[in-house]
Design an enzyme around this catalytic site. Structure first.
Site, mmCIF file in Angstrom:
data_model
loop_
_atom_site.group_PDB
_atom_site.id
_atom_site.type_symbol
_atom_site.label_atom_id
_atom_site.label_comp_id
_atom_site.label_asym_id
_atom_site.label_seq_id
_atom_site.Cartn_x
_atom_site.Cartn_y
_atom_site.Cartn_z
ATOM 1 N N ALA A 5 0.838 -1.198 0.000
ATOM 2 C CA ALA A 5 0.000 0.000 0.000
ATOM 3 C C ALA A 5 0.874 1.250 0.000
ATOM 4 O O ALA A 5 2.073 1.195 0.277
ATOM 5 C CB ALA A 5 -0.912 -0.003 1.220
ATOM 6 N N GLY A 51 -0.076 -5.415 0.410
ATOM 7 C CA GLY A 51 -1.182 -5.447 -0.537
ATOM 8 C C GLY A 51 -0.818 -6.117 -1.842
ATOM 9 O O GLY A 51 -1.679 -6.712 -2.511
ATOM 10 N N GLU A 64 -1.226 -9.718 -1.180
ATOM 11 C CA GLU A 64 -2.663 -9.989 -1.069
ATOM 12 C C GLU A 64 -3.333 -10.004 -2.437
ATOM 13 O O GLU A 64 -4.253 -10.789 -2.681
ATOM 14 C CB GLU A 64 -3.310 -8.947 -0.163
ATOM 15 C CG GLU A 64 -2.930 -9.137 1.307
ATOM 16 C CD GLU A 64 -3.390 -7.996 2.189
ATOM 17 O OE1 GLU A 64 -4.143 -8.258 3.150
ATOM 18 O OE2 GLU A 64 -2.994 -6.837 1.932
ATOM 19 N N GLU A 91 3.062 -6.172 7.313
ATOM 20 C CA GLU A 91 2.268 -5.164 8.017
ATOM 21 C C GLU A 91 2.569 -5.096 9.505
ATOM 22 O O GLU A 91 2.440 -4.037 10.130
ATOM 23 C CB GLU A 91 0.769 -5.434 7.806
ATOM 24 C CG GLU A 91 0.264 -5.177 6.395
ATOM 25 C CD GLU A 91 0.391 -6.372 5.479
ATOM 26 O OE1 GLU A 91 -0.188 -6.351 4.387
ATOM 27 O OE2 GLU A 91 1.092 -7.359 5.851
#
Length: 255
Positions: free
Chosen positions: A61, A106, A109, A129
């Site tokens: 992100a 992300g 993911e 994270e």
């Protein structure tokens, strides 16, 4: 656009294009959801590639953007974030992630949303994270544990460590490792082969597996049985079985 769609010969490539690291800001996240809806509806897209380019898949992100959000802001944002990634995961067509360089946070993911993952031999994947005092928020705690098992998922999520391509292959996080320069070529070949297959049967197979994993065995068998019987109403089934009887296995062509 920082994320765009390229379509050729039945294969749609959702291309992340936000140099230098393809950081997934809010605009990228929303665009992924939009393109997932588009490839779902387009008849000329029969298989999909997720690709970040030759150097990096997506390094995560946009932390600078995320840092500006307080609790209330993330409460509002977390659902659209997850919905965008879920839209990718629910594309009812074969989806392959072509992973080069970093696929972190992300980015990892997003790769988890694919049906199949091809990684370059220099790829690095992980969910870091925890190093920010956070946990994965775009499906990582759920999709990663379903893919590699809860113990391995917890190891990656608890430590925030990255794994090299060979370890990712060993634990089932990726399905194939190839030289970095050949990642897209291999993903293209995988997608192109399936783009010529029976679209409804492929959709039935994907939804039977995915939906079955979310429920008990009896319900999963009901899902499979319903799709299986329903395919007997399709032209593809007629074409495939007729070709088998007249020409032998593996010779059918599908529209």
């Amino acid at each position: 656009m920082s994320v765009h769609l390229e379509v050729s010969d039945g294969v749609g490539t959702i291309r992340l294009d936000r140099p230098p690291m393809n950081a997934l800001d809010i605009a990228c996240q929303d665009r992924l959801g939009e393109l997932a809806a588009e490839v779902t509806e387009r008849d000329d897209v029969r298989a999909v590639i997720l690709y970040g380019g030759e150097k990096v898949f997506a390094a995560g992100a946009d932390i600078k953007e995320m840092e500006l959000l307080d609790h209330a802001g993330m409460v509002r944002r977390s659902r659209p974030l997850q919905e965008a990634f879920t839209a990718v995961a629910r594309i009812p067509k074969p989806v392959v992630a072509a992973v080069t360089g970093y696929a972190l946070g992300g980015g990892c993911e997003l790769a988890l949303c694919a049906d199949y993952r091809i990684a370059g031999d220099q790829a690095r994947l992980g969910q870091p994270e925890i190093l920010l005092g956070l946990i994965p928020g775009a499906g990582g705690t759920q999709r990663l544990s379903r893919l590699v098992g809860p113990s391995r998922a917890k190891d990656l999520i608890f430590t925030g460590r990255t794994v090299k391509a060979d370890e990712a292959l060993r634990i089932g996080l990726v399905d194939l490792v190839v030289p970095a320069a050949e990642v897209y070529e291999h993903a293209r070949a995988w997608a192109a082969r399936l783009a010529k297959g029976p679209a409804l049967a492929l959709r039935a197979a994907k939804e039977s597996v995915d939906q079955g994993l979310e429920t008990d065995l009896d319900t999963g068998l009901t899902i499979e049985r319903t799709w299986f019987a329903g395919l007997f109403a399709t032209e593809d089934r007629e074409r495939g079985m007729r070709s088998f009887v007249e020409e032998g296995p593996g010779r059918a062509t599908f529209l």
